[in-house]
Every structure is written in C-alpha cells, then in structure tokens.
Write a protein that holds these residues in place. Structure first.
Motif, PDB file in Angstrom:
ATOM      1  N   UNK A  52       0.519  -1.078  -0.264  1.00 12.71           N
ATOM      2  CA  UNK A  52       0.176  -0.121  -0.169  1.00 12.71           C
ATOM      3  C   UNK A  52       0.718   1.258  -0.089  1.00 12.71           C
ATOM      4  N   UNK A  53       1.575   1.057   0.638  1.00  5.54           N
ATOM      5  CA  UNK A  53       2.911   2.376   0.594  1.00  5.54           C
ATOM      6  C   UNK A  53       3.859   2.780  -0.665  1.00  5.54           C
ATOM      7  N   UNK A  78      -6.073   0.822  -6.081  1.00  4.96           N
ATOM      8  CA  UNK A  78      -5.267   0.160  -5.740  1.00  4.96           C
ATOM      9  C   UNK A  78      -4.094  -0.216  -4.319  1.00  4.96           C
ATOM     10  N   UNK A  79      -4.276   1.160  -3.539  1.00  4.60           N
ATOM     11  CA  UNK A  79      -3.388   1.198  -2.268  1.00  4.60           C
ATOM     12  C   UNK A  79      -4.580   0.479  -1.347  1.00  4.60           C
ATOM     13  N   UNK A  80      -5.560   1.476  -1.556  1.00  2.37           N
ATOM     14  CA  UNK A  80      -6.128   1.388  -0.449  1.00  2.37           C
ATOM     15  C   UNK A  80      -6.357  -0.249  -0.619  1.00  2.37           C
ATOM     16  N   UNK A  81      -6.941  -1.118  -0.950  1.00  2.00           N
ATOM     17  CA  UNK A  81      -6.949  -2.866  -1.755  1.00  2.00           C
ATOM     18  C   UNK A  81      -5.974  -3.455  -0.988  1.00  2.00           C
ATOM     19  N   UNK A  98      -2.645   4.788   3.678  1.00  3.44           N
ATOM     20  CA  UNK A  98      -2.448   5.629   2.899  1.00  3.44           C
ATOM     21  C   UNK A  98      -2.478   6.814   2.754  1.00  3.44           C
ATOM     22  N   UNK A  99      -3.637   7.741   2.998  1.00  3.48           N
ATOM     23  CA  UNK A  99      -3.938   9.013   3.047  1.00  3.48           C
ATOM     24  C   UNK A  99      -2.772  10.215   3.076  1.00  3.48           C
ATOM     25  N   UNK A 100      -1.898  10.120   4.602  1.00  5.04           N
ATOM     26  CA  UNK A 100      -1.620  10.629   4.307  1.00  5.04           C
ATOM     27  C   UNK A 100      -0.493  11.184   4.106  1.00  5.04           C
ATOM     28  N   UNK A 101       0.132   9.920   2.951  1.00  6.52           N
ATOM     29  CA  UNK A 101       1.250   9.732   2.331  1.00  6.52           C
ATOM     30  C   UNK A 101       0.680  10.940   1.213  1.00  6.52           C
ATOM     31  N   UNK A 156      -4.636  18.443   3.257  1.00  8.00           N
ATOM     32  CA  UNK A 156      -4.732  18.269   5.305  1.00  8.00           C
ATOM     33  C   UNK A 156      -6.477  18.586   5.634  1.00  8.00           C
ATOM     34  N   UNK A 157      -7.345  19.090   4.401  1.00  9.44           N
ATOM     35  CA  UNK A 157      -8.685  18.835   4.826  1.00  9.44           C
ATOM     36  C   UNK A 157      -9.357  17.206   4.187  1.00  9.44           C
ATOM     37  N   UNK A 158      -8.656  17.287   2.894  1.00  6.33           N
ATOM     38  CA  UNK A 158      -8.984  15.720   2.646  1.00  6.33           C
ATOM     39  C   UNK A 158      -8.706  14.593   3.542  1.00  6.33           C
ATOM     40  N   UNK A 159      -7.494  14.972   4.025  1.00  2.66           N
ATOM     41  CA  UNK A 159      -6.630  13.568   4.612  1.00  2.66           C
ATOM     42  C   UNK A 159      -7.419  14.020   6.314  1.00  2.66           C
TER      43      UNK A 159
END
Length: 332
Positions: A11-12, A72-75, A82-85, A251-254
């Motif tokens: 995922x990373x 694919x990463x979220x799978x 995943x999101x903070x990256x 920031x908001x999305x994460x």
C-alpha cells in the motif's frame, strides 16, 4: 512499534507512486487552465474551454494514473496509512510550481514541506494493519451502520450549503469554499473506492463480488463524487495559487478521510492509546507544515514584501480577513 505487514508495504509503495503522479498533474492541468483562460472564459467564471486544451487532458491522464495507483493502495492498506502520504504530492506540486509556474516557494515553505514529510512518516510507521474483509457485503454492513450514515448525512448537508449558498457569494475570494466541497466529498469517495478496490481484489482471488448489488452502488457513488470533485477542483486551481491549494486541500481531505475511516472501518479499535497519540502528533506536524506553507506563500515574491494596494482572488487568504472580502460583502 509493530512491524509493517506485506499488505501495508504494498500500500505504501502504491501510495508514493500515486503522489508523484498526482503532484505533477496539478501543474500540468494548471498550464492548460491558463492557456484556456487566454482565449475564453476561465474555469472560475464557469467556462469549459479547458476541455479543448491538450495540456489539461495530459494533466487529467497523469492524475488518473495516480488515482489508479491510489485506488490499488486502498485495497491493501487502511486509509489512515495511505491518505497521509498525499503530503508527497504537496511537496512535488509546490516544487514544480516554483520552477514551472513561477509561483515562488520561500525557504519557510521548504520547511513546511519537510514538516509534512516528517508527520506523514510518523503516521505511516504507527498505522494499524488492514482488517480482514471477506466480502463486499461486509463493507456494506459497515457503511450502513448508524454512525457512518449520520456522518454521510452531515457531509451531504454541508456540501449542499457550500454549493448553493457560499460558492456563488464567496467562491472566488475564499479558497476554503471550493476546497471544502472537494474534501468533504473526497472522504465519501475514499470509503467507496476502498470498497470497490476490496471487491476487485477479492474477485481476482476467485470470489466474484460483482454479483452483489452492493459493489455497483459503491461504484456509482465513486463516479458521482469524482465528477463533483473534478469540477470544483478546477475552479480552485483557476482562481488560487497552486502551492497553497495543494497543502490546504491535503489537510482538509486527510482530516475528513481519517475521520470517515475511523467511523466506518474503526481503524483505531485495535490500537493502544500510545499508538493513537503518536499518529495524532504526526498529523499535527503535517498541519503545522501546511500552515507554514500557507502563511509564507507570498514571501518568495519581492513585490509582496512591500505589500500590494489590492489583492486578486489568487492571493486572497483562505479565511475571512481581506480587503477584497470586505468589498465582496458590501456588494451582497
């Protein structure tokens, strides 16, 4: 600190690749938006001339490639990993904007980028493992629990208010309107994307998930949310500085995505208080970096050191506090 699982590592890797492509797409798309604005109404004024610009389509293709990698990463990994990256896309787009779009990045902006990386790394190293999901119906059960239904209802209500009340009045002077719409809908998009990604992963492993109607509902939600996000992200890019849009959107999305994931997938249920506190510290570090990027966005331009007699929508602040805002309010 627990050792990262193979799925989390996959995922990373996918998330980092995604950030590189998405960060580039901001710059490529904005070049297309600028060219389209020369010959017709800008996207921020309701124009759609950018659809005829090859640069904009090149940016869209780049973004799609990045989103596929992100998909694919979220799978493989939880959203809180995943999101903070996405912070890497902030850095990449800010640096490219500095050299290609001449949107200058000050030394403190560079420090802000470093803080984003440090915060993201802290979160990644202490992220929870992905929970075992054996069917898309299991995800549907999580999505229809009272907590997540309440969150979804609040998000949709706020988005409708932003679109029909605040966007016509403050959209061109307050970036928070456009970015808020994209971020709120983005949190629902990620939850649905994760559901679809899990369905595809399970289908490839021999358990067809698309025979269930639940998978198709998640796909419809993804399509609707993505169309809405693309429209308002284009308006944000056309009216405001790219080097500021990227971090604030991140920031908001994460924030909303992590909140949605906590409610729906209960990511923190299996973690200790120390692990959760460490992740929160990492997120605060990211917030500090993005705040620094925003506050120093004009310091790289020599003209802005002495101040300007007026502000264009591109340089107005995220929140209320500007002459242009007061002028806009007086005309309402």
């Amino acid at each position: 600190m627990e050792e990262m699982s193979p799925d989390n590592i996959h995922g990373v890797i996918l998330a980092v690749s995604s950030s590189i492509f998405i960060g580039s797409s901001f710059i490529i798309k904005k070049k297309g938006l600028k060219k389209a604005g020369v010959s017709g109404p800008r996207a921020g004024e309701g124009g759609y001339g950018y659809l005829n610009e090859p640069w904009w389509w090149a940016g869209m293709i780049t973004m799609i490639v990045g989103e596929i990698a992100n998909f694919a990463a979220y799978a493989f990994a939880p959203a809180i990993l995943v999101t903070p990256l996405g912070a890497l896309s902030i850095i990449f787009s800010a640096v490219l904007a500095h050299f290609i779009l001449q949107e200058k990045l000050h030394m403190f902006g560079i420090l802000g980028c470093v803080l984003c990386v440090v915060g993201s790394t802290t979160i990644v190293l202490h992220a929870p493992h992905e929970q075992d999901i054996e069917s898309v119906k299991q995800v549907w059960h999580l999505a229809t629990e009272p907590g997540f239904l309440a969150y979804s209802a609040v998000v949709l209500l706020v988005v409708l208010v932003l679109i029909f009340y605040y966007e016509p009045r403050y959209g061109k002077t307050h970036m928070i309107v456009y970015v808020g719409i994209c971020s709120l809908m983005g949190s629902l998009t990620v939850m649905s994307v994760k559901a679809v990604a899990i369905a595809i992963k399970l289908t490839f492993s021999g358990m067809n998930q698309f025979k269930y109607f639940h998978a198709w509902i998640f796909i419809i939600v993804v399509i609707i949310c993505c169309i809405l996000q693309i429209n308002y992200l284009n308006k944000a890019l056309d009216n405001f500085n790219t080097a500021v849009i990227s971090p604030v959107y991140y920031v908001m999305f994460t924030t909303f995505t992590i909140l949605a994931s906590m409610i729906m997938f209960k990511d923190w249920a299996s973690q200790s208080g120390l692990q959760i506190a460490t992740q929160l510290c990492g997120f605060v570090t990211i917030l500090s970096g993005t705040f620094l990027l925003h506050k120093t966005k004009d310091m790289g331009n020599s003209a802005s050191l002495h101040g300007a007699t007026s502000q264009s929508p591109r340089d107005t602040p995220v929140f209320i506090n500007s002459a242009s805002t007061r002028s806009a309010n007086s005309n309402l």
